[in-house]
Design a protein around this motif. Sequence first.
Motif, PDB file in Angstrom:
ATOM      1  N   ARG A  79       0.813  -1.222   0.000  1.00 11.57           N
ATOM      2  CA  ARG A  79       0.000   0.000   0.000  1.00 11.57           C
ATOM      3  C   ARG A  79       0.838   1.260   0.000  1.00 11.57           C
ATOM      4  O   ARG A  79       0.376   2.334  -0.360  1.00 11.57           O
ATOM      5  N   HIS A  80       2.075   1.124   0.455  1.00  8.28           N
ATOM      6  CA  HIS A  80       2.927   2.307   0.510  1.00  8.28           C
ATOM      7  C   HIS A  80       3.760   2.461  -0.742  1.00  8.28           C
ATOM      8  O   HIS A  80       4.696   3.255  -0.765  1.00  8.28           O
ATOM      9  N   GLY A  81       3.453   1.691  -1.742  1.00  9.92           N
ATOM     10  CA  GLY A  81       4.088   1.909  -3.027  1.00  9.92           C
ATOM     11  C   GLY A  81       5.206   0.947  -3.356  1.00  9.92           C
ATOM     12  O   GLY A  81       6.068   1.250  -4.179  1.00  9.92           O
ATOM     13  N   LEU A  82       5.200  -0.214  -2.715  1.00  9.12           N
ATOM     14  CA  LEU A  82       6.274  -1.176  -2.946  1.00  9.12           C
ATOM     15  C   LEU A  82       5.742  -2.380  -3.704  1.00  9.12           C
ATOM     16  O   LEU A  82       4.746  -2.954  -3.329  1.00  9.12           O
ATOM     17  N   ALA A  83       6.409  -2.755  -4.773  1.00  3.95           N
ATOM     18  CA  ALA A  83       6.033  -3.989  -5.477  1.00  3.95           C
ATOM     19  C   ALA A  83       7.313  -4.677  -5.933  1.00  3.95           C
ATOM     20  O   ALA A  83       8.351  -4.035  -6.081  1.00  3.95           O
ATOM     21  N   ARG A  84       7.214  -5.988  -6.153  1.00  8.93           N
ATOM     22  CA  ARG A  84       8.435  -6.690  -6.512  1.00  8.93           C
ATOM     23  C   ARG A  84       8.162  -7.880  -7.423  1.00  8.93           C
ATOM     24  O   ARG A  84       7.028  -8.345  -7.531  1.00  8.93           O
ATOM     25  N   THR A  85       9.264  -8.345  -8.041  1.00 10.66           N
ATOM     26  CA  THR A  85       9.216  -9.636  -8.726  1.00 10.66           C
ATOM     27  C   THR A  85      10.185 -10.554  -7.990  1.00 10.66           C
ATOM     28  O   THR A  85      10.941 -10.104  -7.133  1.00 10.66           O
ATOM     29  N   GLY A 104      -2.333  -8.362  -8.429  1.00 14.76           N
ATOM     30  CA  GLY A 104      -1.522  -7.169  -8.228  1.00 14.76           C
ATOM     31  C   GLY A 104      -2.350  -5.981  -7.740  1.00 14.76           C
ATOM     32  O   GLY A 104      -1.874  -5.147  -6.979  1.00 14.76           O
ATOM     33  N   GLN A 105      -3.612  -5.943  -8.150  1.00 16.37           N
ATOM     34  CA  GLN A 105      -4.475  -4.811  -7.775  1.00 16.37           C
ATOM     35  C   GLN A 105      -5.085  -4.970  -6.393  1.00 16.37           C
ATOM     36  O   GLN A 105      -5.816  -4.092  -5.936  1.00 16.37           O
ATOM     37  N   HIS A 106      -4.811  -6.103  -5.771  1.00 13.81           N
ATOM     38  CA  HIS A 106      -5.559  -6.458  -4.561  1.00 13.81           C
ATOM     39  C   HIS A 106      -5.657  -5.343  -3.524  1.00 13.81           C
ATOM     40  O   HIS A 106      -6.722  -5.086  -2.973  1.00 13.81           O
TER      41      HIS A 106
ATOM     42  N   ASP C 159       0.725 -12.585  -0.170  1.00  6.45           N
ATOM     43  CA  ASP C 159       0.978 -11.664   0.935  1.00  6.45           C
ATOM     44  C   ASP C 159       1.677 -10.403   0.439  1.00  6.45           C
ATOM     45  O   ASP C 159       1.356  -9.295   0.848  1.00  6.45           O
ATOM     46  N   GLN C 160       2.632 -10.557  -0.470  1.00  3.52           N
ATOM     47  CA  GLN C 160       3.390  -9.409  -0.955  1.00  3.52           C
ATOM     48  C   GLN C 160       2.532  -8.430  -1.722  1.00  3.52           C
ATOM     49  O   GLN C 160       2.900  -7.272  -1.869  1.00  3.52           O
TER      50      GLN C 160
END
Lengths: 256, 292, 290
Positions: A79-85, A104-106, C159-160
């Motif tokens: 929610r704070h703007g972090l995403a990863r692969t 991803g939109q969850h 979770d991520q």
Amino acid sequence: MGEILLDVRNVTKRFDGLTVIDDVSVAVDRGEKTALLGPNGAGKTMLFNLISGIYPVSEGSVRLGMTDITSLPSSHRVRHGLARTFQNIRLMGHLTALENVLVGQHHLARPIFGALDPLLFGAHNRWKREALDGLRAVGLDQYAGIAVRNLPFGIRKQIELVRAMLARPKLLLLDEPAAGLNPTETLALRNQLEAIATTGVTLLVIEHDMQFVGDLCQRIIVLNFGRKIADGSPDHVRTLPEVREAYLGTDTPADA
Amino acid sequence: MFAQQLVNGLMLGSIYVLVGVAFTMTIGVLNFLNFSIPAIFMLGGMVSWGFIALAGLPWPVGIFLGFLCGGVASLVVERFTYRWLKTSHVDVPLISSVGFLVLFENLIILHMGSSIQRFPTPFADANIRTMGIVVSIPQLCALTITIALVILLHGILRRTHLGRSLRAIAESPDTAVLLGIDVNRIVPALFLISGLFTALGGILFAVSYMQVSPFMGNEVALKGVAAMIIGGMGNIWGAVLGGLVIGMIEALSISFFGGGMAEVIIYAALMIFLLVKPTGLFGDRGIRMQRV
Amino acid sequence: MSGYVEGLLVILAINVIAAYGAFLPLAAGQLNLGIAGFMAIGAYVAAYLSNEFAWPLALTILGGTTAAGLVGVLLGYPLLRTKGIYLVLATLAFGELVRSGLLNLEVVGAAAGYPVGRHAEFEIVCAVAIAATLIVVWLYHTRFGLGMMATREDEIAADQFGVDVRRVRAVAFALGAAMGGLAGALYAHHYSYIEAQKFNVVLSVYVAMYVLLGGVQTVIGPLFGALFFTMMPELFRIGDTWRFVIFAAAVILTMIWRPEGLIDRTLIDRLKAWRGSAATALGVAPSRPR
């Protein structure tokens, strides 16, 4: 520029007496493209896992923008703007490409009513449209209804990236995005990442491919044995003896 | 009175020890909860009865054949569950073994009916009395045989090639294969041992309580599981202690609260253990949980 | 409709509801082998409310369902702190605990069983089953449903991206418990007599087995499993015991050859593709890609 987005300060991680990350500090500016390098086992993925919350830090702090996320539950960090692969693609094998990227939109859905919104029925809702657009942008919309475990490796990697982008991140952590790709795919990936960066997303990339990194990133951080041993521009880092020693036996940056 | 109950509990517990050890061995080495074990327990008892009461064979022969049948059934289970299913989702081998539980139970019902049968026991009423306590001879034999077998098993695990191979597989199946351990022969051996243990449990139950039924496995199943959990999964001597403890809890509960409550107390204790200290009294050894 | 067919449909209806009760936690990756315990709670609470307080049918059934759901909530959070095999065993122990506890409860008849005053007609049972199925289908297609599937497939990745794995699992477990309670309550009111001994491990095991036989990848898998289990004696004209033998063999073989269950995603995709190409062949415009 010049505004720190990711601030990792003096982070240490221990497992049962074994120190896997030792007093690492990294500050990434908004809009930067930074590479995280180091030999296998240096702790690069572990650092990502600490930033994204899969493991808690033993010491130190992690800030994302204005927020201290050090103790924040992992499921809240997106929610704070972090995403990863992930290094070994973590897609949901039995789900379709579309369903995967919808995940991803969850965090963007409203808490209770959003959870009960039957978006998987039909195709005419904003979530599916957005997800489909994301897939179409990389030419993968034809695979939308296919279970990802039946799709080839290169395509699954791209889907993972689309999923991460649908989370609308400010900071994108990419763990070896080019691994296993052929030169054509690698070039396409580089162009995608450049395009993503122009929209203002900050990139932190773990990679082994020095050519790829050199073309894409303005800054390189090198880890070895859990410690940061270099931090600077590609040209500068290339010349450092510690770095060449860390990569002893393989093609060193100086030979690129 | 209390002492008598404790002794009863030890006798009762020896049967749970055998089932608990069978469960704990399989889960310790293969990370697989083999739910066909209660069915093989039943086969030990029912098949022995079948050979003795229906086929008219002499008592020791019937018992021996029942014992063997348990071993064979266990090998069949291995062939159709673990052998195929090592790489699937964790639940799958469990459900497969449950399938065998249902299969064996109903096959026995088809051939021998679903009623409780009287099991002939030559020296049924023999008992010794010391210090005001009555100890039944068959039950004392059961306890002795059980302990002897566990000591034997312990010896096998520590000193033989089979034992070393089993411990290697428990540590890491892939490394074990790399080390040249013939998994396709060792794993059936494990199933055979655990099958023989639990079949013997069924036979000892039949001899001690002089009755068998196709449903005798269902009653013992969770108690064997409880023995395994209390002692820590994968811990054989833990299962011994666990089985005896369960036996004593049961005996004491029956005498103080009546038969119905005994079950309630045991299942409640099991649930509490699982929620609070699932690794048991001694911690589980070498258990690999969900693949991360 | 003949009484025989009605009887069969009631059994099917109850099996379907129970199946979805076991399916919901499985969809989130947890095996609940104690569904019989929740069915027992639903049955006994509904029966008690009906016998002692003469509540109308709808309320007693609701009461039974809610009671089971509440127990599912209470159990859910501590239970889900345990993992994997411990969780399965704890649900097993729970089911047996409920059964043996009810067996000792004089106020509801203990071992003698408990007669139930009010009768629920077969139309009601079937209507409720259809409604329950539709609810589960709808739930499966919501973001919550996607969260469940994501959790089952890869809880770390889920979770991520913001899925609260523990909450999803607890809710799925509680809803599954409520479904089980619903099945039990309907059973109690239709057959007018319940005994604790019937709600045993074997029942939990059968329900789990036919759900896994049908498959948990899709929302119609459990329906298919319940159908197969209920209709099989009719199809093969065989006695009860043989039916269980064949059923067990089917489960064993399915776990070997199609461990995902008989109905899986690939099958659904192929059916959709076939329907799509059939539509094109008929000159009907295909719908937008899903």
